[in-house]
Scaffold this motif. Structure first.
Motif: not given
Length: 457
Positions: A246-272
């Motif tokens: 469970c502990g290390f499974g959440l480490s994967s959860f965090v990494a994939y949440a950021i990896g999947a959506w951070a680029p979209t965040y910068y494109m949508r919110v900051h117009g990059m």
């Protein structure tokens, strides 16, 4: 994982050149796997416009489609890795995921892309169990966390490379009105990215035959039959395994949440633009790599000094240090402030990367590591690759109903996952300080370890 069991320390012969050259090849495979897995994160909006998809559907493509068979295939592959030549299994898996990644580029509908992504998952399911198995056989116990940290750094280097290479390919094709590729015909820009980044893996897969495998072919199966059964091992260590999963499974959860959506965040919110995000965000993700390597070295160092729970200590401290930076990153007023905070957070978060590998290497005997790691891959894939992108997409669609709210969605998801992960790692560390009741490896014998953990939490 699976390797010839080391019956005594005297039987183990450490060969540094062969061991480290094999780690280098496995690192290349790790980079390639993450490139083919994460390249889709840079193509979210072009795919959405081309195929008319929602954020929830895009979350399914980024996560669940890949994780579905990545998880299920891991169990039989873990069994095979404990018994059959790992070079052949690695070559077959890499070839399959590379061809499937390229096939994503010829998809014309959601379901065609879903099928291609599931095939990528099948191929990639062989890598983590085989790599842990091989590295565990190549290095002595007190040194193994360092090469595992280097190998795990491939996740972040590969994520960075995916964005940098993807941005370069996007930029290369940006001035072309028509893109015509051999066999594929005329394709859109996002499709060309998948094809051009996927096909080279077919050649790179041949490096598998240069790996040094110290296991004597045919010896492991006979020996494994005389050792403790897998289900008996899991039953005897169920509490520490459950908390670690469970502990290390959440480490994967965090990494994939950021990896999947951070680029979209910068494109949508900051117009990059995608071509601008790739190199910058790729560098940010790559900052986690030195953290992963340092985390492996620190884990080994603490272990040699008598801290048997060093894998939990290092991962837990990395989580605590990273939490404020990762949460604040998606609330910053400017892109540069956001990326600075995210970079610091990823550097700290990299210290968690060697944790799962070193944990399961220490918990399981050699003849059971393939199956134990395959079980973790299943859980890791479900929680990380399967749930994280979808959860963020669902929060954006269902809670906010606003594409521009993806940053707030990430804040909520990370704000829950990171503290829970730190708490679970602390619980696991407390359990590691309690010797097994039977004096051996049976951690749940004769005494309720779970009661002890909660009493000390």
């Amino acid at each position: 994982m699976g390797g010839a069991p080391r019956e005594t320390e005297g039987e183990f012969e450490f060969r540094p050149f062969r061991a480290w050259s094999s780690v280098a090849i496995l690192l290349i495979f790790s980079l390639l796997s993450i490139l083919d897995r994460q390249i889709i994160s840079l193509q979210v909006d072009p795919i959405r416009r081309s195929l008319g998809l929602s954020d929830t559907e895009l979350g399914l493509l980024q996560g669940f489609a890949f994780a579905l068979l990545y998880a299920l295939a891991g169990l039989p592959l873990g069994w095979a890795i404990d018994r059959y030549p790992r070079k052949i299994l690695l070559h077959a898996g890499i070839t399959l995921w590379s061809l499937s990644a390229a096939a994503t580029g010829v998809a014309r509908s959601f379901w065609q892309m879903f099928a291609a992504r599931t095939s990528v998952g099948i191929g990639e399911a062989v890598l983590a169990p085989a790599a842990l198995s091989l590295i565990s056989d190549l290095f002595p116990k007190e040194r193994v966390a360092t090469p595992l940290g280097i190998y795990s750094a491939g996740f972040y280097l590969g994520s960075g490379a995916a964005l940098a290479i993807g941005a370069y390919v996007v930029s290369h094709f940006s001035g072309m009105d028509r893109i015509v590729l051999p066999f594929a015909g005329q394709v859109e820009r996002w499709q060309a990215v998948f094809i051009v980044t996927g096909l080279p893996g077919v050649i790179i897969a041949l490096l598998a035959y240069l790996l040094f495998d110290p296991r004597n072919p045919g010896a492991s199966t006979a020996k494994a039959a005389t050792q403790v059964g897998f289900l008996s091992f899991v039953r005897a260590n169920r509490t520490i395994l459950a908390i670690s999963f469970c502990g290390f499974g959440l480490s994967s959860f965090v990494a994939y949440a950021i990896g999947a959506w951070a680029p979209t965040y910068y494109m949508r919110v900051h117009g990059m633009e995608a071509a601008d995000i790739g190199p910058r965000y790729g560098f940010i993700l790559a900052l986690a790599a030195p953290g992963a390597i340092a985390g492996g070295i620190l884990t080994d160092s603490l272990f040699r000094r008598g801290e048997k729970g060093s894998n939990y200590v290092v991962a837990g401290l990395g989580t605590v240090a990273a939490t404020p930076f990762l949460i604040l990153a998606f609330n910053a007023s400017t892109a540069i402030n956001s990326m600075t905070l995210l970079g610091i957070g990823m550097l700290c978060y990299g210290f968690t990367a060697p944790g799962p590998y070193s944990t399961f290497n220490r918990l399981a005997p050699p003849e059971l590591r393939g199956r134990l790691m395959a079980c973790f891959v299943l859980f890791h894939a479900f929680v990380g690759a399967g749930l994280a992108p979808v959860v963020v997409g669902l929060v954006t669609d269902a809670v906010f109903g606003d594409d521009m709210a993806v940053g707030r969605s990430l804040t909520i998801v990370l704000g829950v996952a990171l503290p829970l992960m730190a708490a679970l790692l602390y619980m696991a560390w407390r359990s590691e300080r309690t010797p097994p009741a039977d004096g051996g490896t049976n951690r749940d014998a004769d005494s309720p370890l779970s009661a002890h953990i909660w009493a000390n939490f």
